[in-house]
Design a protein around this motif. Structure first.
Motif, PDB file in Angstrom:
ATOM      1  N   LEU A 122     -82.860  26.688 -21.923  1.00  0.00           N
ATOM      2  CA  LEU A 122     -81.542  27.531 -23.229  1.00  0.00           C
ATOM      3  C   LEU A 122     -81.048  29.100 -22.372  1.00  0.00           C
ATOM      4  O   LEU A 122     -81.670  28.861 -21.741  1.00  0.00           O
ATOM      5  CB  LEU A 122     -82.711  27.851 -24.369  1.00  0.00           C
ATOM      6  CG  LEU A 122     -82.499  28.257 -25.441  1.00  0.00           C
ATOM      7  CD1 LEU A 122     -81.520  27.459 -26.201  1.00  0.00           C
ATOM      8  CD2 LEU A 122     -83.465  29.537 -26.084  1.00  0.00           C
ATOM      9  N   ARG A 123     -79.375  28.825 -22.746  1.00  0.00           N
ATOM     10  CA  ARG A 123     -78.827  29.253 -22.388  1.00  0.00           C
ATOM     11  C   ARG A 123     -78.513  30.700 -23.023  1.00  0.00           C
ATOM     12  O   ARG A 123     -78.160  30.812 -24.405  1.00  0.00           O
ATOM     13  CB  ARG A 123     -77.227  28.754 -22.146  1.00  0.00           C
ATOM     14  CG  ARG A 123     -77.682  28.225 -20.512  1.00  0.00           C
ATOM     15  CD  ARG A 123     -76.409  27.472 -20.021  1.00  0.00           C
ATOM     16  NE  ARG A 123     -76.391  25.968 -19.280  1.00  0.00           N
ATOM     17  CZ  ARG A 123     -75.363  25.367 -18.906  1.00  0.00           C
ATOM     18  NH1 ARG A 123     -74.219  26.178 -19.542  1.00  0.00           N
ATOM     19  NH2 ARG A 123     -75.340  24.737 -18.442  1.00  0.00           N
TER      20      ARG A 123
ATOM     21  N   GLY B 116     -73.684  31.070 -15.792  1.00  0.00           N
ATOM     22  CA  GLY B 116     -73.736  30.145 -16.541  1.00  0.00           C
ATOM     23  C   GLY B 116     -73.436  28.466 -15.804  1.00  0.00           C
ATOM     24  O   GLY B 116     -74.825  28.046 -15.912  1.00  0.00           O
ATOM     25  N   THR B 117     -72.526  28.651 -14.430  1.00  0.00           N
ATOM     26  CA  THR B 117     -72.577  26.965 -14.244  1.00  0.00           C
ATOM     27  C   THR B 117     -73.914  26.662 -12.618  1.00  0.00           C
ATOM     28  O   THR B 117     -74.195  25.864 -12.952  1.00  0.00           O
ATOM     29  CB  THR B 117     -71.689  27.142 -13.086  1.00  0.00           C
ATOM     30  OG1 THR B 117     -71.540  27.781 -12.025  1.00  0.00           O
ATOM     31  CG2 THR B 117     -70.059  27.601 -13.788  1.00  0.00           C
ATOM     32  N   GLN B 118     -74.565  27.948 -12.840  1.00  0.00           N
ATOM     33  CA  GLN B 118     -75.864  27.427 -11.815  1.00  0.00           C
ATOM     34  C   GLN B 118     -76.802  27.449 -12.935  1.00  0.00           C
ATOM     35  O   GLN B 118     -78.031  27.259 -12.370  1.00  0.00           O
ATOM     36  CB  GLN B 118     -75.775  29.554 -11.406  1.00  0.00           C
ATOM     37  CG  GLN B 118     -75.099  29.583 -10.521  1.00  0.00           C
ATOM     38  CD  GLN B 118     -75.307  30.823  -9.614  1.00  0.00           C
ATOM     39  OE1 GLN B 118     -75.996  31.554  -9.750  1.00  0.00           O
ATOM     40  NE2 GLN B 118     -74.043  31.414  -8.805  1.00  0.00           N
ATOM     41  N   ALA B 119     -76.875  27.385 -13.928  1.00  0.00           N
ATOM     42  CA  ALA B 119     -78.448  27.186 -14.880  1.00  0.00           C
ATOM     43  C   ALA B 119     -78.739  25.966 -14.831  1.00  0.00           C
ATOM     44  O   ALA B 119     -78.042  24.518 -15.161  1.00  0.00           O
ATOM     45  CB  ALA B 119     -77.920  27.857 -16.723  1.00  0.00           C
TER      46      ALA B 119
ATOM     47  N   PHE C  59     -82.681  30.419 -19.122  1.00  0.00           N
ATOM     48  CA  PHE C  59     -82.080  31.297 -17.958  1.00  0.00           C
ATOM     49  C   PHE C  59     -81.509  32.222 -19.360  1.00  0.00           C
ATOM     50  O   PHE C  59     -80.552  31.848 -19.964  1.00  0.00           O
ATOM     51  CB  PHE C  59     -80.794  29.900 -18.002  1.00  0.00           C
ATOM     52  CG  PHE C  59     -79.717  30.741 -16.389  1.00  0.00           C
ATOM     53  CD1 PHE C  59     -80.319  30.784 -15.379  1.00  0.00           C
ATOM     54  CD2 PHE C  59     -79.050  31.714 -17.415  1.00  0.00           C
ATOM     55  CE1 PHE C  59     -79.887  31.092 -14.351  1.00  0.00           C
ATOM     56  CE2 PHE C  59     -78.227  32.008 -15.935  1.00  0.00           C
ATOM     57  CZ  PHE C  59     -78.530  31.800 -14.924  1.00  0.00           C
ATOM     58  N   ILE C  60     -81.850  33.531 -18.884  1.00  0.00           N
ATOM     59  CA  ILE C  60     -81.098  34.280 -19.423  1.00  0.00           C
ATOM     60  C   ILE C  60     -80.616  35.623 -18.431  1.00  0.00           C
ATOM     61  O   ILE C  60     -80.589  35.850 -17.622  1.00  0.00           O
ATOM     62  CB  ILE C  60     -82.368  35.430 -19.821  1.00  0.00           C
ATOM     63  CG1 ILE C  60     -83.335  34.855 -20.971  1.00  0.00           C
ATOM     64  CG2 ILE C  60     -82.223  36.653 -20.945  1.00  0.00           C
ATOM     65  CD1 ILE C  60     -85.304  35.241 -21.457  1.00  0.00           C
TER      66      ILE C  60
ATOM     67  N   THR D 200     -85.136  33.203 -14.883  1.00  0.00           N
ATOM     68  CA  THR D 200     -85.139  32.268 -15.721  1.00  0.00           C
ATOM     69  C   THR D 200     -86.624  31.868 -15.333  1.00  0.00           C
ATOM     70  O   THR D 200     -87.480  32.211 -14.802  1.00  0.00           O
ATOM     71  CB  THR D 200     -84.291  31.700 -14.031  1.00  0.00           C
ATOM     72  OG1 THR D 200     -85.640  32.061 -12.561  1.00  0.00           O
ATOM     73  CG2 THR D 200     -82.894  31.798 -14.095  1.00  0.00           C
ATOM     74  N   SER D 201     -86.531  30.374 -16.467  1.00  0.00           N
ATOM     75  CA  SER D 201     -87.984  29.401 -15.984  1.00  0.00           C
ATOM     76  C   SER D 201     -87.463  28.140 -16.034  1.00  0.00           C
ATOM     77  O   SER D 201     -86.266  28.001 -15.989  1.00  0.00           O
ATOM     78  CB  SER D 201     -88.378  30.088 -17.187  1.00  0.00           C
ATOM     79  OG  SER D 201     -88.335  29.759 -18.160  1.00  0.00           O
TER      80      SER D 201
END
Ligand SMILES: [Fe+2]
Ligand SMILES: [Fe+2]
Length: 275
Positions: free
Chosen positions: A148-149, A140-143, A107-108, A102-103
């Motif tokens: 950009l996911r 995904g809900t934590q991004a 979010f990868i 993550t940055s």
């Protein structure tokens, strides 16, 4: 954000010039992270993993790596394959088969789609388990809302325009729903050794939408499937993505024609736009 996406390095079956040329091209692109979507080796041997490790160590960038179907012991080493399928990968590459990076704007999530075996003779096929898909939705809900996911898997969920004779990632309906519910903007894959980018329709979840699929050719291997070696440089944010293919012409990597995608801010429903 800018990332470089490479795949299918296949150490053990590389063209001699390519690792060094690839390393120079990656560093010249100055990405914030390097993504490697599996098949680091040809036969899953320790010596091949050692070469892959040396190559990755020579690139001083953050890296997110997932395994591919070639990164387990070959089928004739059945005992090894079933008892310790990931021992070499874990020893030489990393212990985590599904890393997250993550940055503030990126979010990868990595997911391991390679399988040790299946109820069919083709063990190169891939899929995610229900547990892996639940994890994707949970992450995904934590991004961050504006990040950009990105999902990284080895096996692509859709074929290139010219078609393929191999299998897409399994459990298509469940995969699509999970990617949709996780709010994924961009799926990165390899496996077919073909470079393409397109929108990917997602059904299931609360409403249908499109994300973007980007798949790359093999970056360094001589095991080509009708396309030259290559990799992608991807730039963008949560409402615009540009995917620039770099193609090996036998002497150097040169840029190809980029694909461009856009979406309304906050909607995550992507469409391809002309230049
Ligand atoms: Fe491959
Ligand atoms: Fe593969």
């Amino acid at each position: 954000m800018r990332l470089v996406h490479v795949s299918d390095l296949h150490f053990g079956a590389v063209s001699p010039l390519l690792p060094e040329a690839l390393k120079s091209a990656i560093l010249a692109a100055k990405p914030e992270v390097l993504v490697v979507s599996g098949d680091l080796t040809q036969r899953g041997r320790a010596s091949e993993f050692q070469e892959a490790r040396s190559f990755l160590d020579s690139i001083p960038l953050p890296q997110l790596v997932v395994p591919g179907n070639h990164d387990v012991p070959r089928w004739w080493l059945l005992w090894e394959r079933f008892r310790r399928p990931w021992s070499h990968y874990r020893k030489f590459i990393q212990t985590d088969l599904e890393p997250v990076w993550t940055s503030p704007d990126l979010f990868i999530v990595g997911a391991n789609s390679a399988r040790v075996a299946g109820w069919h003779p083709d063990w190169s096929r891939g899929k995610l388990t229900r547990h892996q898909m639940d994890r994707l939705v949970r992450l995904g809900t934590q991004a961050e809302a504006d990040a950009l996911r990105v999902l990284v898997v080895h096996h692509p969920p859709a074929a290139p325009p010219q078609g393929i004779k191999r299998h897409l990632i399994g459990r298509q309906r469940e995969f699509s729903e999970s990617v949709n519910r996780a709010g994924v903007d961009l799926v990165l894959a390899g496996h077919f050794h073909i470079s393409y980018a397109q929108t990917l329709p997602l059904t299931g979840g609360e409403s249908s939408r499109n994300c973007v699929l980007s798949a790359v050719s093999t970056a360094t291997s001589h095991r080509l499937k009708g396309e030259p070696n290559g990799f992608h440089v991807i730039e963008g944010d949560s409402h615009g993505i540009v995917i620039l293919p770099w193609i090996w012409n036998g002497a150097e990597y040169l840029p190809g024609k980029p694909w461009r995608f856009q979406c309304e801010p906050g909607k995550r429903d992507w469409r391809e736009v002309s230049a």
